[in-house]
Scaffold this motif. Structure first.
Motif, PDB file in Angstrom:
ATOM      1  N   THR A 107       0.811  -1.207   0.000  1.00 13.92           N
ATOM      2  CA  THR A 107       0.000   0.000   0.000  1.00 13.92           C
ATOM      3  C   THR A 107       0.854   1.271   0.000  1.00 13.92           C
ATOM      4  N   GLN A 108       2.159   1.117   0.160  1.00 15.54           N
ATOM      5  CA  GLN A 108       3.009   2.297   0.280  1.00 15.54           C
ATOM      6  C   GLN A 108       3.667   2.658  -1.054  1.00 15.54           C
ATOM      7  N   VAL A 109       4.613   1.876  -1.517  1.00 10.34           N
ATOM      8  CA  VAL A 109       5.270   2.135  -2.789  1.00 10.34           C
ATOM      9  C   VAL A 109       4.914   1.012  -3.736  1.00 10.34           C
ATOM     10  N   ASN A 110       4.274   1.355  -4.799  1.00 10.37           N
ATOM     11  CA  ASN A 110       3.702   0.346  -5.703  1.00 10.37           C
ATOM     12  C   ASN A 110       4.769  -0.172  -6.672  1.00 10.37           C
ATOM     13  N   ASN A 111       5.824  -0.786  -6.128  1.00  7.82           N
ATOM     14  CA  ASN A 111       6.888  -1.295  -6.984  1.00  7.82           C
ATOM     15  C   ASN A 111       6.513  -2.615  -7.636  1.00  7.82           C
ATOM     16  N   THR A 112       5.601  -3.354  -7.051  1.00  4.57           N
ATOM     17  CA  THR A 112       5.283  -4.681  -7.559  1.00  4.57           C
ATOM     18  C   THR A 112       4.144  -4.664  -8.558  1.00  4.57           C
ATOM     19  N   CYS A 113       3.421  -3.567  -8.658  1.00 10.84           N
ATOM     20  CA  CYS A 113       2.314  -3.506  -9.618  1.00 10.84           C
ATOM     21  C   CYS A 113       2.826  -3.491 -11.048  1.00 10.84           C
ATOM     22  N   LEU A 114       2.009  -4.002 -11.906  1.00 11.89           N
ATOM     23  CA  LEU A 114       2.328  -3.966 -13.331  1.00 11.89           C
ATOM     24  C   LEU A 114       2.541  -2.534 -13.794  1.00 11.89           C
ATOM     25  N   GLN A 115       3.635  -2.263 -14.476  1.00 11.17           N
ATOM     26  CA  GLN A 115       3.861  -0.947 -15.027  1.00 11.17           C
ATOM     27  C   GLN A 115       2.790  -0.658 -16.078  1.00 11.17           C
ATOM     28  N   LEU A 116       2.240   0.551 -16.000  1.00 13.95           N
ATOM     29  CA  LEU A 116       1.138   0.891 -16.894  1.00 13.95           C
ATOM     30  C   LEU A 116       1.557   0.856 -18.356  1.00 13.95           C
ATOM     31  N   THR A 117       2.842   1.080 -18.616  1.00 13.93           N
ATOM     32  CA  THR A 117       3.310   1.026 -20.002  1.00 13.93           C
ATOM     33  C   THR A 117       3.249  -0.385 -20.566  1.00 13.93           C
ATOM     34  N   GLN A 118       3.217  -1.385 -19.689  1.00 14.57           N
ATOM     35  CA  GLN A 118       3.156  -2.779 -20.122  1.00 14.57           C
ATOM     36  C   GLN A 118       1.719  -3.299 -20.214  1.00 14.57           C
ATOM     37  N   LEU A 119       0.785  -2.504 -19.732  1.00 10.93           N
ATOM     38  CA  LEU A 119      -0.582  -2.986 -19.628  1.00 10.93           C
ATOM     39  C   LEU A 119      -1.189  -3.270 -21.001  1.00 10.93           C
ATOM     40  N   THR A 120      -0.972  -2.378 -21.944  1.00 13.86           N
ATOM     41  CA  THR A 120      -1.514  -2.580 -23.286  1.00 13.86           C
ATOM     42  C   THR A 120      -1.005  -3.883 -23.886  1.00 13.86           C
ATOM     43  N   GLU A 121       0.282  -4.169 -23.695  1.00 15.74           N
ATOM     44  CA  GLU A 121       0.856  -5.410 -24.216  1.00 15.74           C
ATOM     45  C   GLU A 121       0.225  -6.626 -23.556  1.00 15.74           C
ATOM     46  N   GLN A 122      -0.029  -6.550 -22.260  1.00 16.22           N
ATOM     47  CA  GLN A 122      -0.661  -7.676 -21.564  1.00 16.22           C
ATOM     48  C   GLN A 122      -2.078  -7.909 -22.077  1.00 16.22           C
ATOM     49  N   ILE A 123      -2.844  -6.836 -22.250  1.00 17.00           N
ATOM     50  CA  ILE A 123      -4.208  -6.962 -22.739  1.00 17.00           C
ATOM     51  C   ILE A 123      -4.202  -7.506 -24.160  1.00 17.00           C
ATOM     52  N   SER A 124      -3.335  -6.957 -25.001  1.00 12.92           N
ATOM     53  CA  SER A 124      -3.242  -7.420 -26.388  1.00 12.92           C
ATOM     54  C   SER A 124      -2.850  -8.889 -26.446  1.00 12.92           C
ATOM     55  N   GLY A 125      -1.867  -9.288 -25.638  1.00 10.08           N
ATOM     56  CA  GLY A 125      -1.438 -10.686 -25.625  1.00 10.08           C
ATOM     57  C   GLY A 125      -2.545 -11.630 -25.190  1.00 10.08           C
ATOM     58  N   PHE A 126      -3.317 -11.216 -24.176  1.00 18.56           N
ATOM     59  CA  PHE A 126      -4.439 -12.044 -23.715  1.00 18.56           C
ATOM     60  C   PHE A 126      -5.490 -12.196 -24.814  1.00 18.56           C
TER      61      PHE A 126
END
Length: 429
Positions: free
Chosen positions: A137-156
């Motif tokens: 909840t403090q530093v969101n280092n483990t969340c998916l980088q938003l720049t990679q989100l489009t690639e993840q959605i497209s790949g799915f």
């Protein structure tokens, strides 16, 4: 149904997963108070050491007091879970989604919303599912980088199976081999909503098919037909008669496109409206137009041809025109005042003239206007042509093959007519 609740309990990389999950479920229950009449979909990403069955059992037992309106969605892919949630929301015809999440996850959830949903859905967010003792909840280092989100959605989406069979494209023998072209049908895409299934090629703020899904459908069409999505340009379907000449600045609205550039794919949408293809094999010039009944009366067909002549030197005697799948006079009617305008084009364009809603033939009107404009009758292909396969089928009648606004209502799908000039090396092949 007016509203649905999505409780986002995704907690990637958590070292105290059991405690955090229980703490956040308790916060969810406290936020809901004595329960809710709205269905609650709980979004959980699968965690090492927790099977899907164990996760669902744990959460369902904790939420047993919510009157049975609880559904747990879990997968090792966040995109897969959100896509499953969208399918559930669409089945319930939901318009309002209330997302309960954490501050660290809110930005990613909003980014997913923009790609997987349209403006049909109204989203509200509440960051009430924090876990106070967890570093997540403090530093969101483990969340998916938003720049990679489009690639993840497209790949799915690329991994999803095609629905309703394979892609089928209709072609005209009237168009020379120096061009590539086709009219799409509704099969071979991934759109799952019945009236959009499956190769819907247009995303609208008023419909439920997202930009990401339509982009995947277009990618699959390109693989089938031989073009890349970046080559593709679709007319804006403003129901007017403006034409974009592609070597000039793009206007805000237009229904026609013309070009003499090889390798540039131009396309016109249709779902009862006519996708029109124009080709000049001598001058190597092409045009497309979207023609509904309003655009037909405004002269979009000849406006497109005239742009080919004016801008690129085409001669009318060389231009061929193909009228694609569109609503026939068997299924399309207009009020008397509008129908009379078609009757003025040709008396055969209107049937049952005394009816309050006469049936209108927009295809015949287009042929008449093109012939009056100077195209040779034998250079126009429509449903009156008997020596070639009929491509100008009624979209409303043929529900297995085409989308139709007349038949399906506001949440309708869209097929297209597309056309490009082959590159010299492509033509030699």
């Amino acid at each position: 149904m007016a509203e649905i609740i999505l409780a986002d309990l995704v907690h990637p990389g958590c070292s105290r997963y059991t405690q955090c999950l229980e703490e956040r479920v308790n916060k969810l229950l406290n936020s809901l108070g004595n329960g809710t009449r709205q269905p609650v979909y709980i979004f959980i990403q699968q965690h090492v050491g927790w099977s899907e069955e164990l996760t669902k059992t744990f959460v369902m037992e904790k939420c047993s007091g919510l009157n049975g309106h609880v559904y747990v969605l879990t997968d090792d892919s966040c995109v897969a879970v959100l896509y499953a949630f969208k399918q559930a929301a669409d089945e319930l015809n939901v318009r309002h989604v209330h997302v309960m999440t954490s501050h660290a996850r809110r930005e990613e959830m909003q980014a997913c919303e923009k790609q997987l949903f349209t403006e049909v859905y109204a989203f509200t967010y509440n960051s009430v599912l924090e876990c106070d003792s967890c570093a997540f909840t403090q530093v969101n280092n483990t969340c998916l980088q938003l720049t990679q989100l489009t690639e993840q959605i497209s790949g799915f989406l690329q991994r999803l199976p095609a629905l309703r069979g394979e892609i089928t494209v209709l072609k005209s023998s009237l168009i020379s081999d120096c061009f590539a072209h086709g009219f799409t049908t509704r099969t071979g895409g991934i759109s799952y909503i019945s009236t959009l299934s499956s190769l819907n090629l247009f995303s609208s703020p008023r419909r439920r098919d997202s930009r990401a899904v339509v982009a995947e459908n277009l990618r699959r069409l390109g693989l089938h037909a031989g073009f890349q999505p970046h080559q593709f340009h679709l007319s804006k379907a403003n129901h007017g008669s403006d034409v974009w000449v592609m070597n000039k600045p793009e206007p805000e609205s237009y229904d026609g496109i013309v070009t003499n550039q090889p390798g540039v794919v131009i396309a016109a949408p249709g779902a009862d409206c006519m996708p029109l293809l124009f080709a000049d094999p001598v001058g190597k010039v092409i045009g497309v137009a979207h023609a509904g009944w309003k655009g037909t009366l405004m002269g979009v067909a000849m406006a497109t041809v005239n742009a080919m002549v004016r801008e690129f030197g085409s001669e009318l005697a060389n231009v061929v025109a193909v009228i694609g799948p569109s609503v026939g006079p068997c299924c399309f009617s207009l009020e008397q005042n509008s129908a009379k305008k078609f009757q003025a084009i040709h008396s055969d364009c209107v049937r049952d003239t005394e009816s309050p809603m006469p049936y209108v033939d927009i295809r015949l009107a287009t042929r008449v206007l093109l012939e009056k404009g100077g195209l040779l009758p034998e250079h126009i292909q429509d449903n009156t042509v008997t020596n070639r396969p009929n491509l100008t089928l009624c979209t409303s009648c043929h529900s297995d093959f085409f989308f139709s606004h007349v038949r399906d209502g506001l949440n309708f799908g869209t097929q297209i007519g597309f056309l490009w000039i082959k590159e010299p090396q492509e033509f030699k092949q």
